[in-house]
Structure formats: C-alpha cells, structure tokens
Write an enzyme that holds these catalytic residues in place. Structure first.
Site, PDB file in Angstrom:
ATOM      1  N   HIS A 189       0.816  -1.213   0.000  1.00 52.76           N
ATOM      2  CA  HIS A 189       0.000   0.000   0.000  1.00 52.76           C
ATOM      3  C   HIS A 189       0.850   1.264   0.000  1.00 52.76           C
ATOM      4  CE1 HIS A 189      -3.760  -2.336   1.380  1.00 52.76           C
ATOM      5  NE2 HIS A 189      -3.574  -2.372   0.087  1.00 52.76           N
ATOM      6  N   GLU A 431      -3.234 -18.381 -24.882  1.00 53.14           N
ATOM      7  CA  GLU A 431      -1.973 -18.328 -24.143  1.00 53.14           C
ATOM      8  C   GLU A 431      -1.319 -19.697 -24.016  1.00 53.14           C
ATOM      9  OE1 GLU A 431      -2.644 -16.718 -20.194  1.00 53.14           O
ATOM     10  OE2 GLU A 431      -4.569 -17.708 -20.015  1.00 53.14           O
ATOM     11  N   ASP A 455       2.074 -15.998 -20.617  1.00 50.89           N
ATOM     12  CA  ASP A 455       2.038 -17.460 -20.585  1.00 50.89           C
ATOM     13  C   ASP A 455       2.407 -18.066 -21.930  1.00 50.89           C
ATOM     14  OD1 ASP A 455       1.482 -18.418 -17.992  1.00 50.89           O
ATOM     15  OD2 ASP A 455      -0.533 -17.585 -18.127  1.00 50.89           O
ATOM     16  N   CYS A 502      -3.174  -8.875 -24.074  1.00 51.81           N
ATOM     17  CA  CYS A 502      -3.145  -8.319 -22.719  1.00 51.81           C
ATOM     18  C   CYS A 502      -1.900  -8.741 -21.947  1.00 51.81           C
ATOM     19  CB  CYS A 502      -4.413  -8.682 -21.951  1.00 51.81           C
ATOM     20  SG  CYS A 502      -4.651 -10.447 -21.779  1.00 51.81           S
TER      21      CYS A 502
END
Ligand code: PEP
Ligand code: MG
Length: 580
Positions: A189, A431, A455, A502
């Site tokens: 964070h 992939e 991948d 992507c």
C-alpha cells in the site's frame, strides 16, 4: 549505490529523514474491571474509525474525487470492524483479564503471524496493514503522537523500516522528493500511495536504516530501484539531468491523455488497461484508457480469508463496470493455480503447477465456484459494458462447456428475474501453444481473442516465466513466439473476430510495429503504460510497420531480431525528436 525495488517512477534528490515507529511498553493485565476495558475498546474503535475517515477525506482532497487510492486506508476500517479480530480482543479481555492494549497487541500479532506464514506479497501487505492498525490503536490509547510527517523541510527523502499507509497518507507531499523503506514491494500500500502521489519510491532496500543517517544526501531512482548515499558531485549532475528528462517525458506523455489511439497514418486501434481490482478501473480511466482489456479477478479471491460470495463479487464487478461507463470491461474468470495459490481453497501441491490444475481447468472442475462467479459477472453486466474472458484455453471443448455454464448461469438468474446482458460477449485468452495452433477452430466459438503473451511465451519456449536460471531464454521476440502471435492474429482476422493482447508484450516498444503490421485490434497494458503505448503506436505508419515485420520474419534468432528492432526504434525516436 544500494539496490531495492523501484515501485514509483521518477528521480528524487534530497536529504534523508529517518523515521522510527513508536515503541510501546504495553502492560499485561488490567488494573480496572472487564467491563471498563471492553468500553475502552469500543471507544478506541470509534476514535480509530473517525481518525481514518478524516485521513481518507484529506487524501481524497489532495488526489481528487475520482482517484480511489485513498481507499487503501479503508482496509483499516474493515480490519478494526472485523468480527474475528474483535471477538479475539474481547475474549482476551474477558478470559485472561488483559488490558485493551495487550489484547490488541496479541490479537494483531496472531493475525499478522498467520498472514506472514502465507508467504505471498499480498499477504505481507495484510501484515503491514495490521501492524499499522496496531500502532495507531496503541497511540490513541496512550495519547502518544503517531509519527507525524505533516510538516517537513523542502526536499526531504523519507527513510523507514516500513512505511505504514497511514503515515504515507499524512505526509507533507509538497516537500517529499523520495521514499525509501526496508520492507514492501510493488503491490504494497505504501507503493500504491507513492505512485498516486507521484513520489519516487524504492522499497525492499536491505539495511536502509543502518546504511542511511538523517541528513545524508540521497538520490532515489524509482525506476531502476537504486539509491545513492552521499554521491559525488558528478553523479548528482548526471541525475539532475535524468530528473529533468523524466519530467519532460511525463509532460510530453500528458499530451496524449485525451487523444485517440492512432497510427501515424491515421488507423485507429484500441488501447485498454489491465487491472487487478475494482479501484484500478478508476485509475485506468484517468490514465486515458479506452476500457479494460483484462480484469484479473483472482486477486479478489486471494485477498480474503474465505471465498467471496456472489453478492460480494457482484458489488466489485458492478463498481468496476460503473467506473468504466460505456467503455468495455473485460472480466477474466478465475485464473488460479500455477504461481497463484489461494490458501483456503486447499489446492494440492503439484509437481508441475504451470501444467496442472489451473484457470479454466480448475473452474470446470469446481462448478460451484465457477457458477457463483459467472452469476456475479452476469448480474453486474446490467450496469456497464462487460465482456467475459476465459483463461488458459487448450481445447475447443473447454470453450463450449465454459459457454454452456454461462448460459446455465443465465437461466438461474432468469428464475429470479435478475437483469443481465443477454448478448454478453464471451472471449478467450490465447496463451497456450494448443490454442495458438487451433486458433482457426476457436474463432468459431469465441467472440474475441486476447493473446496472453506472458504465458504463451513460457509455454511455447518451455521456459518457466519466473525462473531466473532460464530467464535468458524467455523472450516474446523469439521467432517461434512471433510466428505464433502472427498466426493467431491472422486466424482472428479470417474468422472476423476482434483480437487483442493483454500480456506485457503489448506495451513493449519493440513489439508495437510488429503487432500493428500483424493487424492487432486492441492493446491492453498496465495503467502506467497507457500513454507511453499511445505515443509509441503514433510513431508508425502501417506500411512502415509492415516492412519492419517482413524483415523480422526472415530472421532466425531472437538476438538478431532484438538488435535490429532496438536500432529501428532508436532511429525512429531520433527522427521524431529531431523534426520537432
Ligand atoms: C498472460 O499470460 O499473458 C496474461 C495476461 O495473464 P497472467 O499474466 O495473469 O497469467
Ligand atoms: Mg496468463
């Protein structure tokens, strides 16, 4: 020079300020009655929630209404309201006659220990949140002031063992030029807040608090994760120049924020963002993305202690859909297994997890989990432009069965008259080598393809994507991978469906002319890379990209291709900058 992980880009040059976390001497037993201690807990809880809400408001004023980064602090409100945590504190007060301080300390230690043993980046973030919560509660109880960074000298570099979110959020950001911490990584964070506040940050710097003293002159390079302590004047000069160049680059990229994504000769392509949670959808829209090309839903499952319910998932998907408005939100169904474990699911250890029970294989085996997710996605589809994407497809049957399960989920919603988009688009990730080889068959069942090069590269080259010993082989520019990508895109074209990418390769400047030449319709990249990718796409005319791709396809080795493309990109950038 000392090394860490660069988690927020930019270069900061300034003086170190070492901050130490508060140390508390907590007494064990209560000197007052059980009921009084329980009341003190209720009161401190209220004070904690109020204080956190004020911090969120302050941060939101700084970052703007649209920015949802402040919500990382909301986690602390959820935590202090957590039923199990509260039960444990009360149990210790009632049965062991502890004072609130000790009960909170022990409970937090127990939960932090549990999350720490899970050994994952996300879980260590939980540990940081719990430690932050504990410190703040103990401060409130003792009346001690928490580390206060609200007023700082100009050009301050904060150095800490661990930077808690509440401390980062309350920082005098006008005067902080860098952050260094011994703990924390890309998804901590503190890193998320540093990025939102645009402060260069290097985390996971070993022994930082021993190697650096308050007052030391520091250079923080948030891109390369490097810290220079008391550098010589020559190094300072070099980094002053780098800093100016970085600022120039950021300014230059901002020009692309409201532009359309087009090649130099005016052909439009889609440019989407990859996100990991619903709040990142806001960041994606703010960064100029034209939608979300990949929502990795597994983090929603990995973050909690138990399976998210249909209702909980629906709220998350709905929120993301609303944030995207009429722009597409591509939700990938659960992609776990491989390197992504979810402790409460009890996945068995496998000899070859990347070749094992993961993604769509797991979902088709666990109909209960899959159907719950599908119903939540469909329900949310009434609120935006949602598409469903199935990961790790290897056979056409997986697509047919996956789609059947989507239609079954629709029937279930029909029974309760729940609205959803009946024409929702159902696509697949390409992939695996199998999917690439039968892409011409898969177009018959898929509404769109998205090429997952992270991948695809590992499977085509038989190279574990996370294994440093074989990382020299892992490259999307390997001729075998490039041929697979070209083949998949041309099958999509022949089958008249849209094809996107992507995987990380979509943002790789070397890949962009090749992908344009192959005919990719949509690039999906991390929010931080949207503008740079838009700029890189605008560099090329289609014909020029085709000439480059034709040459590359005649080359035999990855090295030859990389050397050639590096030169081509360098020449292009020099020409463009020279013309200005
Ligand atoms: C990919 O494999 O390219 C991809 C985008 O998915 P992930 O990185 O989540 O496996
Ligand atoms: Mg993948």
């Amino acid at each position: 020079m000392i090394k860490g992980i660069g988690t927020s880009n930019g270069i900061g040059i300034g003086r170190a300020l070492l901050i130490e976390n508060n140390i508390f001497n907590v007494k064990t037993t209560s000197g007052i009655g059980i009921e009084e201690e329980k009341n003190r807990f209720i009161q401190v809880k209220q004070a904690f929630i109020q204080e956190t809400e004020k911090m969120i408001e302050k941060l939101q004023n700084k970052l703007g209404e649209q920015d949802k980064t402040a919500l990382v602090l909301k986690n602390q409100i959820y935590l202090i309201k957590d039923e199990e945590l509260c039960k444990e504190v009360i149990h210790l007060i009632e049965n062991q006659h502890m004072c609130v301080e000790m009960a909170v300390e022990q409970t937090c230690q127990f939960f932090a220990g549990m999350f720490a043993s899970m050994n994952s980046e996300l879980m260590s973030q939980r540990v940081a949140d719990i430690e932050d919560l504990k410190n703040r509660v103990l401060c409130l109880l003792s009346g001690d002031k928490q580390v206060d960074l609200s007023q700082l000298e100009p050009n301050t570099v904060i150095v800490a063992n661990q930077l808690h979110p509440s401390v980062t959020a309350g920082m005098d950001t006008a005067h902080v030029v860098g952050i260094i911490a011994q703990k924390g990584g890309e998804t901590s964070h503190a890193a998320i807040l540093a990025r939102a506040l645009e402060i260069p940050a290097v985390l996971s710097v070993k022994n930082a608090t021993e190697l650096i003293k308050t007052g030391d002159l520091l250079i923080v390079d948030g891109e390369y994760g490097e810290v220079f302590v008391n550098p010589i004047p020559k190094t300072i000069q070099i980094f002053e120049k780098k800093k100016a160049r970085y600022k120039e680059k950021v300014k230059e990229l901002r020009k692309y924020i409201n532009k359309k994504t087009k090649t130099a000769d005016g052909s439009s392509v889609g440019l989407m963002a990859n996100i990991g949670d619903e709040n990142e959808a806001a960041k994606a829209m703010k960064s100029g993305a034209e939608g979300v090309g990949l929502f990795r839903t597994e983090f929603l499952f990995m973050n909690g202690k138990s399976m998210p319910t249909q209702e909980q998932q629906f709220e998350v998907y709905k929120k993301a859909a609303i944030l995207c408005g009429d722009k597409p939100l591509t939700i990938r169904t659960l992609d776990i297994g491989g390197d992504k474990d979810i402790p409460y699911m009890g996945l068995t250890k496998e000899a070859n997890p990347f070749l094992g029970y993961r993604a769509i294989r797991f979902c088709l085996g666990r109909i209960d989990i899959f159907t719950t997710q599908l119903k939540a996605i469909l329900q949310a589809s009434a609120y935006g432009n949602i598409r469903i994407m199935l990961p790790l497809i290897t056979t056409i049957d997986e697509v047919i069965i996956g789609k059947k399960m989507i239609y079954d989920a629709m029937k279930e919603l029909d029974k309760y008259n729940i609205n959803y988009n009946k024409n929702i688009k159902i696509g697949i990730m390409v992939e695996t080598p199998a999917a690439a080889f039968i892409a011409d068959v898969l177009v018959k069942e898929a509404d769109f393809f998205s090429i997952g090069t992270n991948d695809l590269t590992q499977y085509i080259l038989a190279v574990d994507r996370g294994n440093e010993h074989v990382s020299y082989l892992y490259s999307v520019l390997n001729p075998a991978v490039l041929r697979a990508i070209k083949h998949v895109i041309s099958c999509a074209k022949n089958g008249h469906i849209e094809v996107g990418m992507c995987g990380e390769a979509a943002a790789n400047p070397n890949m962009i002319p090749l992908l344009l030449a192959f005919g990719l319709d949509e690039f999906s990249v991390s929010a931080a890379k949207v503008l740079e990718t838009r700029k890189n796409i605008a560099l090329w005319e289609k014909g020029e990209a085709k000439q480059i791709a034709d040459k590359v396809l005649l080359m035999n080795t990855e090295k030859e291709i990389t050397t050639y493309l590096n030169q081509v990109i360098f020449d292009k950038n020099s020409a463009v900058n020279g013309e200005k």
